[in-house]
Structures are given as structure tokens and as C-alpha cells.
Motif scaffolding. Structure first.
Motif, PDB file in Angstrom:
ATOM      1  N   TYR A   1       1.031  -1.127   0.025  1.00  0.00           N
ATOM      2  CA  TYR A   1       0.037   0.049  -0.001  1.00  0.00           C
ATOM      3  C   TYR A   1       0.896   1.301  -0.014  1.00  0.00           C
ATOM      4  CZ  TYR A   1      -3.708   3.397   1.283  1.00  0.00           C
ATOM      5  OH  TYR A   1      -4.554   4.357   0.843  1.00  0.00           O
ATOM      6  N   HIS A   2       1.816   1.326   0.918  1.00  0.00           N
ATOM      7  CA  HIS A   2       2.818   2.409   0.928  1.00  0.00           C
ATOM      8  C   HIS A   2       3.417   2.755  -0.244  1.00  0.00           C
ATOM      9  CE1 HIS A   2       4.633   5.496   3.127  1.00  0.00           C
ATOM     10  NE2 HIS A   2       5.802   5.071   2.752  1.00  0.00           N
ATOM     11  N   ASP A   3       3.853   1.628  -0.938  1.00  0.00           N
ATOM     12  CA  ASP A   3       4.698   1.601  -2.285  1.00  0.00           C
ATOM     13  C   ASP A   3       3.684   1.966  -3.317  1.00  0.00           C
ATOM     14  OD1 ASP A   3       7.129   1.103  -3.755  1.00  0.00           O
ATOM     15  OD2 ASP A   3       6.052  -0.341  -4.857  1.00  0.00           O
ATOM     16  N   MET A   4       2.652   1.760  -3.502  1.00  0.00           N
ATOM     17  CA  MET A   4       1.576   2.244  -4.392  1.00  0.00           C
ATOM     18  C   MET A   4       0.941   3.437  -4.140  1.00  0.00           C
ATOM     19  SD  MET A   4      -0.107  -1.421  -5.140  1.00  0.00           S
ATOM     20  CE  MET A   4      -1.129  -0.731  -6.660  1.00  0.00           C
ATOM     21  N   PHE A   5       0.446   4.099  -2.958  1.00  0.00           N
ATOM     22  CA  PHE A   5      -0.331   4.990  -2.613  1.00  0.00           C
ATOM     23  C   PHE A   5       0.040   5.891  -1.507  1.00  0.00           C
ATOM     24  CE2 PHE A   5      -3.137   1.818  -4.370  1.00  0.00           C
ATOM     25  CZ  PHE A   5      -3.424   2.226  -5.423  1.00  0.00           C
ATOM     26  N   GLY A   6       1.200   5.548  -0.683  1.00  0.00           N
ATOM     27  CA  GLY A   6       1.952   6.283   0.388  1.00  0.00           C
ATOM     28  C   GLY A   6       2.521   7.445  -0.039  1.00  0.00           C
ATOM     29  N   LEU A   7       2.384   8.397   0.565  1.00  0.00           N
ATOM     30  CA  LEU A   7       3.233   9.853   0.482  1.00  0.00           C
ATOM     31  C   LEU A   7       4.488   9.792   1.047  1.00  0.00           C
ATOM     32  CD1 LEU A   7       2.761  12.267  -1.258  1.00  0.00           C
ATOM     33  CD2 LEU A   7       1.874  13.668   0.938  1.00  0.00           C
ATOM     34  N   ASN A   8       5.357   9.779   0.325  1.00  0.00           N
ATOM     35  CA  ASN A   8       6.814   9.603   0.919  1.00  0.00           C
ATOM     36  C   ASN A   8       7.711  10.736   0.433  1.00  0.00           C
ATOM     37  OD1 ASN A   8       7.469   8.832  -1.492  1.00  0.00           O
ATOM     38  ND2 ASN A   8       7.540   6.757  -1.031  1.00  0.00           N
ATOM     39  N   GLN A   9       8.839  10.952   0.919  1.00  0.00           N
ATOM     40  CA  GLN A   9       9.385  12.046   0.557  1.00  0.00           C
ATOM     41  C   GLN A   9       9.707  12.151  -1.257  1.00  0.00           C
ATOM     42  OE1 GLN A   9      10.789  14.612   2.516  1.00  0.00           O
ATOM     43  NE2 GLN A   9      10.977  15.495   0.702  1.00  0.00           N
ATOM     44  N   LYS A  10       9.942  11.029  -1.711  1.00  0.00           N
ATOM     45  CA  LYS A  10      10.077  10.774  -3.155  1.00  0.00           C
ATOM     46  C   LYS A  10       8.856  11.383  -3.843  1.00  0.00           C
ATOM     47  CE  LYS A  10      11.114   7.290  -5.991  1.00  0.00           C
ATOM     48  NZ  LYS A  10      11.330   5.767  -6.411  1.00  0.00           N
ATOM     49  N   ARG A  11       7.805  11.176  -3.407  1.00  0.00           N
ATOM     50  CA  ARG A  11       6.749  11.752  -3.978  1.00  0.00           C
ATOM     51  C   ARG A  11       6.257  13.052  -3.738  1.00  0.00           C
ATOM     52  NH1 ARG A  11       3.872   6.228  -3.133  1.00  0.00           N
ATOM     53  NH2 ARG A  11       3.576   5.446  -5.611  1.00  0.00           N
ATOM     54  N   VAL A  12       6.733  13.405  -2.468  1.00  0.00           N
ATOM     55  CA  VAL A  12       6.611  15.027  -2.054  1.00  0.00           C
ATOM     56  C   VAL A  12       7.635  15.913  -2.995  1.00  0.00           C
ATOM     57  CG1 VAL A  12       7.173  16.448  -0.173  1.00  0.00           C
ATOM     58  CG2 VAL A  12       5.911  14.518   0.204  1.00  0.00           C
ATOM     59  N   ASP A  13       8.669  15.149  -3.526  1.00  0.00           N
ATOM     60  CA  ASP A  13       9.491  15.970  -4.171  1.00  0.00           C
ATOM     61  C   ASP A  13       9.007  16.404  -5.553  1.00  0.00           C
ATOM     62  OD1 ASP A  13      11.417  15.960  -2.232  1.00  0.00           O
ATOM     63  OD2 ASP A  13      12.448  14.446  -2.797  1.00  0.00           O
ATOM     64  N   LYS A  14       7.780  15.486  -5.972  1.00  0.00           N
ATOM     65  CA  LYS A  14       7.316  15.491  -7.284  1.00  0.00           C
ATOM     66  C   LYS A  14       6.107  16.662  -7.041  1.00  0.00           C
ATOM     67  CE  LYS A  14       8.598  11.094  -9.185  1.00  0.00           C
ATOM     68  NZ  LYS A  14       8.323   9.942  -8.964  1.00  0.00           N
ATOM     69  N   MET A  15       5.594  17.008  -5.817  1.00  0.00           N
ATOM     70  CA  MET A  15       4.332  17.977  -5.952  1.00  0.00           C
ATOM     71  C   MET A  15       5.042  19.470  -6.328  1.00  0.00           C
ATOM     72  SD  MET A  15       3.041  16.693  -2.058  1.00  0.00           S
ATOM     73  CE  MET A  15       1.954  18.255  -1.976  1.00  0.00           C
ATOM     74  N   LYS A  16       3.923  20.003  -6.900  1.00  0.00           N
ATOM     75  CA  LYS A  16       4.264  21.275  -7.255  1.00  0.00           C
ATOM     76  C   LYS A  16       4.392  22.448  -6.071  1.00  0.00           C
ATOM     77  CE  LYS A  16      -0.071  23.437  -8.330  1.00  0.00           C
ATOM     78  NZ  LYS A  16      -1.214  23.750  -9.465  1.00  0.00           N
ATOM     79  N   LYS A  17       5.169  23.539  -6.489  1.00  0.00           N
ATOM     80  CA  LYS A  17       5.538  24.484  -5.422  1.00  0.00           C
ATOM     81  C   LYS A  17       4.199  25.027  -4.881  1.00  0.00           C
ATOM     82  CE  LYS A  17       8.611  28.474  -5.094  1.00  0.00           C
ATOM     83  NZ  LYS A  17       7.673  29.443  -4.721  1.00  0.00           N
TER      84      LYS A  17
END
Ligand code: CP
Length: 290
Positions: free
Chosen positions: A224-240
Motif C-alpha cells: 500500500y505504502h509503495d503504491m499510494f503512500g506519500l513519501n519524500q520521493k513523491r513529495v519532491d514531485k509535488m508542485k511548489k
């Protein structure tokens, strides 16, 4: 007046409630001088909703009665209607109710003369949570129209998702959903989480509601965490300027990585703070109208 679902409120009324919540946050005072009593009736566990309604009532100069079903005559088979009728009979001026049954309030409509404010009905609606989410969004962006949000997780069991999906679309937001197939709500606007992530203004994560599942989750918590969890790698892809929200309680390292809960994009604890002010606005509204 009652507060069961935000579907009963116009956009103007929603904005009026948010305006008053902001006024309370800025220091507006209303004092019922101990003349009003609010009963908090929780038939399901709660920390935030229960105790922020209690704090909201306290801030308005109300007294409260805090009922917990586990230590009450519910254990002897007393119905919801008879329980609420008791609190009406002893002179309470309003009741806040959380109940596991969707639309529980249908058992009360037309039979109870004091205002009922819902603290959540099963998988149905969570109006005060949506209002605090909206207050947090409006504080951040100053408007709703055109904002993009992705709500991620166990949508079908989430009263927060159901409330927010309806009102956010009505306010002109672009609402997307993502999460495991097993928890999809038919008819919602499903997208690939990783594809939409860089485009959205708000990422709203939801807890996997194991207590409402009729079958076990098909993914392990790691999957679940791998597919849908918000981690630092995904946060880095969020827009400013994009923000992270979660109604809480959260499962650290399942839907949100431990180190993201309090990161600079997170508004999770601001949501909790705002919860007191929107609940003050709701209680003031129902107590002033009775
Ligand atoms: N967000 C929310 O409803 O939290 P509680 O279940 O702790 O009230």
C-alpha cells in the motif's frame, strides 16, 4: 436547525460558516454564559471530532455533557432515539452525534426538537470535517474555484471523502480520487496517483479503515505504502505551493511516511486547529437559531 450533511447547505451558507470560523480564529467572542448545554454523543471512537466540539462549546461559554456509548444504557439495548430523547428531556440545548449507521439521523428527524449536529454517520458524511478542510484550503489559497485536489485511499469507506467530493465539486474544485481498486467508489473521478501528483494543489490522504472492511485488504501495508503512500520521493514531485492534508488519525508509514506528517507542506495539524473554529461557528449557528 440540524447539521447532517453539507448537501443541505448552499455555497453561500458554507462561505458564511467559514467566514464566522475565521472571525472566531481572529478573536471574535460569543458567550452563552453557561446558559446552553451541548451533549456530545459518541457511539464510535473519536479524538478530534469529540474533543474539538467540546472545546468549541467551552469557547462559546457553553457547558457540555460527554456521553460514551460503551458506558451507557446502550449496552442494555437502549435505542439511539431513546438516548437522544433523554438528553433533550434533561434540558440539553443541542446534541452532537457520531454513529456507525449511515444516515442514522433519519431515526431522529421530526421527533427531536433540539438541534442535532452530526459528528459523522458511518461511511456517509462528516460535515464538520469537510468544513475544517475547506477553511484550511481557503486560508491557504484564498479561493476554491479551479483548485485541483487528489483524495487518495480507502474512498468507499470514507465519510470524509464522500462529504468532500460533493462539496468541493460544488465549490468549483477539480476533484480526483486514487487508491486500491478494492476501495474504489463507483462513479468517482479515478486517476493514476503518480501521474496526477505534479499537477494538484492539494494531496489529501485517507486512513485505511480496517474496522469497516468486510474482507481483508488485498495489499500488504508495505505494498500500500509503495503504491499510494506519500513519501519524500513523491513529495519532491509535488508542485511548489501544493499542500498535504489528512483528516487523521493517520497510519504512519502506510498512507503517509513518518517524516512527511510534519513536513513544511503538511497542513494536518492546522486542520485540527481549524476544527475548533468551524465547530464554534456550527454550534453558534444552531444554538442561535433554536
Ligand atoms: N478526523 C476525525 O474525524 O478524527 P476522529 O475520528 O479522531 O474524530
Amino acid at each position: 436547525m440540524n447539521v447532517f450533511t453539507l448537501k443541505d447547505f448552499s455555497v453561500d451558507e458554507i462561505n458564511q460558516i467559514l467566514d464566522e470560523a475565521e472571525e472566531f480564529k481572529a478573536g471574535k467572542k460569543v458567550d452563552f454564559k453557561g446558559q446552553k448545554v451541548v451533549a456530545n454523543l459518541f457511539f464510535e471512537p473519536s479524538t478530534r471530532t469529540h474533543y474539538s466540539f467540546d472545546k468549541a462549546a467551552f469557547n462559546l461559554g457553553c457547558r457540555t455533557q460527554n456521553f460514551e456509548a460503551a458506558n451507557s444504557s446502550v449496552q442494555k439495548g437502549e435505542s439511539l432515539y431513546d438516548t437522544v430523547k433523554f438528553f433533550e428531556s434533561i434540558g440539553c440545548d443541542a446534541v452532537v452525534i457520531r454513529h456507525p449507521k449511515e444516515n442514522y439521523y433519519n431515526d431522529l428527524v421530526g421527533r427531536i426538537s433540539i438541534p442535532v449536529v452530526s459528528g459523522g454517520d458511518g461511511t456517509g458524511n462528516h460535515p464538520s470535517q469537510s468544513l475544517l478542510d475547506l477553511m484550511t484550503i481557503r486560508e491557504e489559497f484564498g479561493h476554491f474555484e479551479g483548485l485541483k485536489i487528489v483524495i487518495v485511499g480507502d474512498i468507499v469507506h470514507s465519510r470524509v471523502a464522500h462529504s468532500n467530493y460533493e462539496i468541493m465539486k460544488r465549490l468549483g474544485m477539480e476533484v480526483y480520487t486514487s487508491g486500491p481498486k478494492q476501495f474504489e467508489e463507483p462513479g468517482y473521478n479515478y486517476v493514476d496517483f503518480d501521474k496526477i501528483l505534479p499537477e494538484v494543489d492539494i494531496v489529501m490522504l485517507l486512513r485505511v479503515q480496517h474496522e469497516r472492511h468486510h474482507e481483508l485488504m488485498r495489499l500488504t501495508t508495505e505494498q500500500y505504502h509503495d503504491m499510494f503512500g506519500l513519501n519524500q520521493k513523491r513529495v519532491d514531485k509535488m508542485k511548489k505551493g501544493a499542500i498535504i492534508m489528512h483528516p487523521a488519525p493517520f497510519n504512519r508509514n502506510v498512507e503517509i511516511a513518518d517524516d512527511i506528517v510534519e513536513c513544511s507542506k503538511s497542513r494536518i495539524f492546522k486542520q485540527m486547529t481549524n476544527g475548533v473554529y468551524v465547530r464554534m461557528a456550527l454550534l453558534n449557528r444552531v444554538l442561535s437559531n433554536d
